[in-house]
Scaffold this active site. Sequence first.
Site, mmCIF file in Angstrom:
data_model
loop_
_atom_site.group_PDB
_atom_site.id
_atom_site.type_symbol
_atom_site.label_atom_id
_atom_site.label_comp_id
_atom_site.label_asym_id
_atom_site.label_seq_id
_atom_site.Cartn_x
_atom_site.Cartn_y
_atom_site.Cartn_z
ATOM 1 N N HIS A 79 -1.822 -21.836 -45.434
ATOM 2 C CA HIS A 79 -1.247 -22.483 -46.619
ATOM 3 C C HIS A 79 -2.084 -22.077 -47.826
ATOM 4 O O HIS A 79 -3.290 -21.816 -47.706
ATOM 5 C CB HIS A 79 -1.290 -24.000 -46.479
ATOM 6 C CG HIS A 79 -0.360 -24.552 -45.452
ATOM 7 N ND1 HIS A 79 0.084 -25.851 -45.497
ATOM 8 C CD2 HIS A 79 0.203 -24.000 -44.353
ATOM 9 C CE1 HIS A 79 0.894 -26.079 -44.472
ATOM 10 N NE2 HIS A 79 0.975 -24.972 -43.757
ATOM 11 N N CYS A 84 0.205 -31.083 -47.715
ATOM 12 C CA CYS A 84 0.543 -31.634 -46.408
ATOM 13 C C CYS A 84 -0.705 -32.304 -45.804
ATOM 14 O O CYS A 84 -1.790 -32.238 -46.386
ATOM 15 C CB CYS A 84 1.045 -30.511 -45.507
ATOM 16 S SG CYS A 84 -0.271 -29.381 -44.963
ATOM 17 N N GLU A 97 -3.386 -23.775 -50.162
ATOM 18 C CA GLU A 97 -4.553 -24.626 -50.390
ATOM 19 C C GLU A 97 -5.720 -24.256 -49.471
ATOM 20 O O GLU A 97 -6.873 -24.198 -49.918
ATOM 21 C CB GLU A 97 -4.211 -26.114 -50.151
ATOM 22 C CG GLU A 97 -3.108 -26.639 -51.034
ATOM 23 C CD GLU A 97 -1.732 -26.604 -50.391
ATOM 24 O OE1 GLU A 97 -0.958 -27.557 -50.607
ATOM 25 O OE2 GLU A 97 -1.424 -25.619 -49.680
#
Length: 151
Positions: A47, A77, A49
Amino acid sequence: MKRALELAESAGEAGEVPVGAVIINSQGQLLAEAENRRERDNDPTAHAEILVLRQAGQKLKDWHLNQCTLYVTLEPCPMCAGAIVQARIQLLVYGVDDPKTGTIRTVANIPDSAYSFHRLQVLGGILESACRQQLQSWFAQRREDHSRVKS
């Protein structure tokens, strides 16, 4: 956030869910930038992030990112929220809420929960319309492409 949107656009063009992230230091200098790469890297943890946190830690040679701000186009998430807390990010700025897996304010609130040892400052809704439009357009195109394949 504008740079994060550009990165998200690049991810979308590469077939990834269009999410981009950047980290800046306390002087406002760019430390790291990343976009979703799960499909390209065949990595469920790729991801934006997670990738940007790794890059910033490597650049600073320290996993404590407590003087940094993370900008991301979509509410993180559970995996990413946990990593953000672990990294001790000072401020999280995100674009649009994620009604399915958002764990900063929408579905759950990891930063303010009893098991979160780090008090993360959060600012949501920054360039929200642009972030939402980008995601909605990408998913609409994907559904259209999928329906053409079935026909």
